[in-house]
Each structure stands twice: as structure tokens, then as C-alpha cells.
Motif scaffolding. Structure first.
Motif, PDB file in Angstrom:
ATOM      1  N   LYS A  91     -10.389 -18.125 -14.066  1.00  0.00           N
ATOM      2  CA  LYS A  91     -11.190 -18.304 -12.854  1.00  0.00           C
ATOM      3  C   LYS A  91     -10.328 -18.486 -11.611  1.00  0.00           C
ATOM      4  N   SER A  92      -9.046 -18.231 -11.744  1.00  0.00           N
ATOM      5  CA  SER A  92      -8.149 -18.304 -10.592  1.00  0.00           C
ATOM      6  C   SER A  92      -8.289 -17.051  -9.733  1.00  0.00           C
ATOM      7  N   LEU A  93      -7.957 -17.184  -8.468  1.00  0.00           N
ATOM      8  CA  LEU A  93      -7.925 -16.045  -7.545  1.00  0.00           C
ATOM      9  C   LEU A  93      -6.494 -15.833  -7.088  1.00  0.00           C
ATOM     10  N   VAL A  94      -6.039 -14.580  -7.127  1.00  0.00           N
ATOM     11  CA  VAL A  94      -4.726 -14.215  -6.599  1.00  0.00           C
ATOM     12  C   VAL A  94      -4.918 -13.479  -5.279  1.00  0.00           C
ATOM     13  N   ILE A  95      -4.220 -13.918  -4.250  1.00  0.00           N
ATOM     14  CA  ILE A  95      -4.209 -13.226  -2.953  1.00  0.00           C
ATOM     15  C   ILE A  95      -2.811 -12.670  -2.747  1.00  0.00           C
ATOM     16  N   ASN A  96      -2.718 -11.341  -2.626  1.00  0.00           N
ATOM     17  CA  ASN A  96      -1.424 -10.690  -2.411  1.00  0.00           C
ATOM     18  C   ASN A  96      -1.226 -10.462  -0.920  1.00  0.00           C
ATOM     19  N   LEU A  97      -0.285 -11.196  -0.340  1.00  0.00           N
ATOM     20  CA  LEU A  97      -0.008 -11.122   1.094  1.00  0.00           C
ATOM     21  C   LEU A  97       1.354 -10.468   1.286  1.00  0.00           C
ATOM     22  N   GLY A  98       1.354  -9.184   1.638  1.00  0.00           N
ATOM     23  CA  GLY A  98       2.640  -8.519   1.803  1.00  0.00           C
ATOM     24  C   GLY A  98       2.511  -7.014   1.884  1.00  0.00           C
ATOM     25  N   GLY A  99       3.646  -6.364   1.797  1.00  0.00           N
ATOM     26  CA  GLY A  99       3.696  -4.911   1.837  1.00  0.00           C
ATOM     27  C   GLY A  99       3.392  -4.311   0.479  1.00  0.00           C
ATOM     28  N   GLY A 100       3.759  -3.033   0.315  1.00  0.00           N
ATOM     29  CA  GLY A 100       3.424  -2.319  -0.903  1.00  0.00           C
ATOM     30  C   GLY A 100       4.029  -2.907  -2.154  1.00  0.00           C
ATOM     31  N   ASN A 121      -6.148  -8.104  -1.732  1.00  0.00           N
ATOM     32  CA  ASN A 121      -4.949  -7.598  -1.063  1.00  0.00           C
ATOM     33  C   ASN A 121      -5.048  -7.786   0.446  1.00  0.00           C
ATOM     34  N   ILE A 122      -3.999  -8.378   1.013  1.00  0.00           N
ATOM     35  CA  ILE A 122      -3.890  -8.482   2.464  1.00  0.00           C
ATOM     36  C   ILE A 122      -2.570  -7.813   2.851  1.00  0.00           C
ATOM     37  N   PRO A 123      -2.604  -6.502   3.125  1.00  0.00           N
ATOM     38  CA  PRO A 123      -1.371  -5.770   3.436  1.00  0.00           C
ATOM     39  C   PRO A 123      -0.815  -6.156   4.796  1.00  0.00           C
ATOM     40  N   THR A 124       0.507  -6.251   4.868  1.00  0.00           N
ATOM     41  CA  THR A 124       1.143  -6.705   6.116  1.00  0.00           C
ATOM     42  C   THR A 124       2.059  -5.657   6.734  1.00  0.00           C
ATOM     43  N   THR A 125       2.229  -4.511   6.089  1.00  0.00           N
ATOM     44  CA  THR A 125       3.014  -3.420   6.653  1.00  0.00           C
ATOM     45  C   THR A 125       2.096  -2.221   6.871  1.00  0.00           C
ATOM     46  N   LEU A 126       2.516  -1.313   7.729  1.00  0.00           N
ATOM     47  CA  LEU A 126       1.704  -0.132   7.990  1.00  0.00           C
ATOM     48  C   LEU A 126       1.527   0.695   6.724  1.00  0.00           C
ATOM     49  N   LEU A 127       2.604   0.823   5.944  1.00  0.00           N
ATOM     50  CA  LEU A 127       2.537   1.597   4.705  1.00  0.00           C
ATOM     51  C   LEU A 127       1.502   1.026   3.748  1.00  0.00           C
ATOM     52  N   SER A 128       1.510  -0.273   3.577  1.00  0.00           N
ATOM     53  CA  SER A 128       0.559  -0.873   2.632  1.00  0.00           C
ATOM     54  C   SER A 128      -0.861  -0.837   3.175  1.00  0.00           C
ATOM     55  N   MET A 129      -1.027  -0.882   4.491  1.00  0.00           N
ATOM     56  CA  MET A 129      -2.371  -0.823   5.067  1.00  0.00           C
ATOM     57  C   MET A 129      -3.033   0.533   4.818  1.00  0.00           C
ATOM     58  N   VAL A 130      -2.266   1.607   4.980  1.00  0.00           N
ATOM     59  CA  VAL A 130      -2.868   2.939   4.881  1.00  0.00           C
ATOM     60  C   VAL A 130      -2.727   3.554   3.492  1.00  0.00           C
ATOM     61  N   ASP A 131      -1.962   2.900   2.621  1.00  0.00           N
ATOM     62  CA  ASP A 131      -1.707   3.529   1.324  1.00  0.00           C
ATOM     63  C   ASP A 131      -1.740   2.554   0.152  1.00  0.00           C
ATOM     64  N   ALA A 132      -0.760   1.666   0.065  1.00  0.00           N
ATOM     65  CA  ALA A 132      -0.535   0.924  -1.182  1.00  0.00           C
ATOM     66  C   ALA A 132      -1.682  -0.006  -1.553  1.00  0.00           C
ATOM     67  N   SER A 133      -2.385  -0.557  -0.566  1.00  0.00           N
ATOM     68  CA  SER A 133      -3.408  -1.554  -0.887  1.00  0.00           C
ATOM     69  C   SER A 133      -4.756  -0.919  -1.194  1.00  0.00           C
ATOM     70  N   VAL A 134      -4.877   0.388  -1.017  1.00  0.00           N
ATOM     71  CA  VAL A 134      -6.164   1.078  -1.167  1.00  0.00           C
ATOM     72  C   VAL A 134      -6.106   2.036  -2.352  1.00  0.00           C
ATOM     73  N   GLY A 135      -7.082   1.976  -3.224  1.00  0.00           N
ATOM     74  CA  GLY A 135      -7.156   2.945  -4.319  1.00  0.00           C
ATOM     75  C   GLY A 135      -7.003   2.370  -5.703  1.00  0.00           C
ATOM     76  N   GLY A 136      -6.579   1.096  -5.804  1.00  0.00           N
ATOM     77  CA  GLY A 136      -6.552   0.437  -7.109  1.00  0.00           C
ATOM     78  C   GLY A 136      -5.308   0.667  -7.944  1.00  0.00           C
ATOM     79  N   LYS A 137      -4.302   1.366  -7.404  1.00  0.00           N
ATOM     80  CA  LYS A 137      -3.080   1.538  -8.181  1.00  0.00           C
ATOM     81  C   LYS A 137      -2.242   0.268  -8.103  1.00  0.00           C
ATOM     82  N   THR A 138      -1.862  -0.232  -9.257  1.00  0.00           N
ATOM     83  CA  THR A 138      -0.973  -1.391  -9.331  1.00  0.00           C
ATOM     84  C   THR A 138       0.186  -1.021 -10.250  1.00  0.00           C
ATOM     85  N   GLY A 139       1.300  -1.723 -10.116  1.00  0.00           N
ATOM     86  CA  GLY A 139       2.381  -1.446 -11.053  1.00  0.00           C
ATOM     87  C   GLY A 139       3.751  -1.754 -10.505  1.00  0.00           C
TER      88      GLY A 139
END
Length: 355
Positions: A91-100, A121-139
Motif C-alpha cells: 500500500k506504499s506509493l512511490v513518487i519518481n522525481l527526476g529525469g529519464g 512520475n514527476i519528470p524534471t528534464t525536457l527529455l523525461s517530460m516529452v518521452d521517458a515518463s509517458v507510455g509506461g516503459k520502465t527498466g
């Protein structure tokens, strides 16, 4: 800025995002909150974010050292151990604050910890805002091989706040711009044409440009969440770009490239291939090469570098049955996936890049 409804989660922008986050915390019974950052976002972004958070829940900060070199399973193990030691449960929540790196690794950690906990996800770089944080890919990476280990698993929500871009160096902003260029080339010719003369871009409208990029990526992902078909379009520039990025990452004689810097090279190379396969005209190819070269410095790729880069292509995730497959632009604003490309043509693309 209008919220974008993605595949089972919303993408909120600026103030609306914090309102949605706090509403979610009030209505969902979480046991505690873990904020995953890297050393950069811990220093430059965390103090901006925490005042927005309205909750009585216990908040713990988990930090790892910044850099693509730390996006690996060893870092995941350390984060999993810290989560366990600090009493994280299902029941924990993880908040990812950062880039890709943070959103990719943090999303993977959350998706696999106790068979999966909610993450935001709270993306903090332009790359993560338009790409890495959207679409559900993790790894994470496996050695120098990009994103070899991971799962597709969507966040509970994404919150994009462009104030965090004030903390980002210019070269990181250029890195993120590469994905925005890609979105225009594969999907929206009018969007692409806004970037033809970088000096004319009104960056006070950056929110609108980011919003359009997220809309484009989301429209593609919604059609093909697990990358069986049209989502492969998003890999334009990445087949060769990832191989170049991996090679420069592992070679001690090379200066490590940012993701977008490598993808910019990949887009030029794969545009050349598109031209040679008569999918775009020479005029279109020259326009693409000129526009990208106006933003990114040329990178020296020597003859001795080519074979190791070619060897890395076989590990690309888009390959099937040992065959290297490309997504190539079919006229600016459109794409063809699953395209086979001969080695000789790839080498010719490198030759043209150097000219």
C-alpha cells in the motif's frame, strides 16, 4: 494546460497536477510515501516539490547517484533494500522525481517491488517530460546495453511542471529537444517545421510545445501500448542512436553522449537511409540534416568505431529472429515500421554524416 488522458492514467500540467496529486493522496489509502530521486534532483528539485505536497503520511526520500551509468540492476537492488528497511508495503506509493533515469528505474523498482506498488512520475528534464515518463516503459540497462531489462507498466499519474526546467543545463534541454524533433518527423509535419529555424522559436511557449509532443506520443501509444505495431514508430532515430549511445558509454576514449545527442545522430543517419530507400526526397533529407546540425555539435565517429557500433545493433529490442529492423520516415510526418536495412547502406549513412 489541458490534462491528457493516457492509457489508464492522466498526464497533468503545472498547478493542476499538484491539485490532482493531493486529491489522490486524500482519497487513496496509502500507508506511506517514498520519493525516489537522484543526487541532482535531490539537490535542485526536491525543495521545489515538497511544499506542494499536502499529506500527513510519512514521507521518505531515497536517493541514488545521478547518471546513466547508475541505471542498472545493482541500483535497483539497493533501492529495494531501502524500501524494505523503511517498511514499504503493497500500500506504499512511490513518487519518481527526476529525469529519464529516475522515472525508468523508479518505475521498474515500483512495478516489481512486492509484485507492484503504485507510482507517480514527476519528470524534471525536457527529455523525461516529452518521452521517458509517458507510455509506461520502465527498466534499466544491462551493462552498456540500453533498457534491456524492464516491464511496461503505467503510472498512476504523470505530473509535468515546467518550472523544473529552470534547473536543467542547456545541453540537457537540447537532449530533450531531440525527441520533440522526432515527434514532428514521424507524425506532424507542421510541428516539425516549427523547429526548422531554432532562432525563431518562442521558448515562452515551451509549455505548448511540450504539450503537443506528449499528445503525439500518447496518440501513438494508445493505439499500441505493448509495442507490437505502430508504437515502433517512436523508435525512429533510436536503432542507430542507441547503438552509438551505448558504444560511447562503454568506450573510455569517447566522451559520453547524452541520450538526445545520440538520437540526433541516429535521426540524421536514418533519414539518409529513408532517402536512399526513396521514402523521402533529397531535399527533405537535406532539410532534416541541416536543421539537426544547427542544434547539435557534430560528433566524430571514426572508421574504427563503425564495426563495434554495428555489432551493438543486434541487441536492439526491436529486432526479431536476429533481424535488425528500422522505423523509417515515409515523407515528413509519416513513418514505415519493420524496415530491413543492408549493412552497406548503414555504412553509407555514416559516411554521409561525416561529410
Amino acid at each position: 494546460m489541458q490534462t491528457i488522458q493516457a492509457n489508464n492514467y492522466p498526464v497533468h500540467f503545472n498547478e493542476k497536477g499538484y491539485e490532482a496529486l493531493n486529491s489522490h493522496l486524500k482519497t487513496t489509502k496509502y500507508s506511506n510515501v517514498f520519493i525516489i530521486t537522484d543526487s541532482n534532483t535531490n539537490e535542485y528539485c526536491l525543495h521545489k516539490f515538497l511544499p506542494y505536497l499536502e499529506t500527513d503520511l510519512t514521507i521518505e526520500i531515497i536517493e541514488f547517484e545521478a547518471g546513466e551509468i547508475n541505471k542498472n540492476i545493482d541500483t535497483c537492488i539497493e533501492v529495494w533494500k531501502v524500501l524494505t528497511d523503511l517498511g514499504a508495503d503493497r500500500k506504499s506509493l512511490v513518487i519518481n522525481l527526476g529525469g529519464g533515469v529516475v522515472t525508468d528505474l523508479g518505475g521498474f523498482v515500483a512495478s516489481t517491488f512486492k509484485r507492484g506498488v503504485d507510482f507517480i512520475n514527476i519528470p524534471t528534464t525536457l527529455l523525461s517530460m516529452v518521452d521517458a515518463s509517458v507510455g509506461g516503459k520502465t527498466g534499466v540497462d544491462l551493462g552498456n546495453l540500453k533498457n534491456q531489462i524492464g516491464v511496461i507498466n503505467v503510472p498512476t499519474m504523470v505530473l509535468i511542471d515546467t518550472q523544473y526546467l529552470e534547473t536543467v543545463p542547456q545541453n540537457e534541454l537540447r537532449s530533450g529537444l531531440a525527441e520533440m524533433l522526432k515527434h514532428g518527423l514521424i507524425f506532424d509535419k507542421n510541428y516539425w517545421e516549427q523547429f526548422l529555424d531554432i532562432s525563431t522559436i518562442d521558448f515562452s511557449d515551451l509549455d505548448l510545445l511540450i504539450h503537443r509532443s506528449v499528445v503525439i506520443k500518447n496518440e501513438i501509444v494508445m493505439q499500441d501500448p505493448t509495442e507490437k505495431n505502430i508504437r515502433k514508430a517512436l523508435n525512429f532515430g533510436h536503432t542507430l542512436g542507441h547503438a552509438i549511445e551505448s558504444y560511447f558509454l562503454e568506450n573510455e576514449n569517447k566522451t559520453t553522449l547524452l541520450h538526445g545527442e545520440a538520437i540526433a545522430i541516429g535521426m540524421i543517419l536514418e533519414s539518409f537511409i529513408s532517402w536512399q530507400k526513396k521514402l523521402i526526397s533529397e531535399i527533405e533529407y537535406r532539410q532534416i540534416k541541416l536543421a539537426i546540425n544547427a542544434i547539435y555539435d557534430a560528433v566524430q565517429i571514426d572508421k574504427n568505431d563503425l564495426q563495434p557500433i554495428m555489432d551493438l545493433l543486434i541487441h536492439d529490442k526491436k529486432n526479431e529472429f536476429g533481424t535488425i529492423q528500422f522505423a523509417l520516415i515515409d515523407g515528413i510526418g509519416s513513418i514505415k515500421i519493420n524496415q530491413l536495412v543492408e549493412n552497406e547502406l548503414i555504412l553509407s549513412a555514416f559516411e554521409d554524416y561525416k561529410s
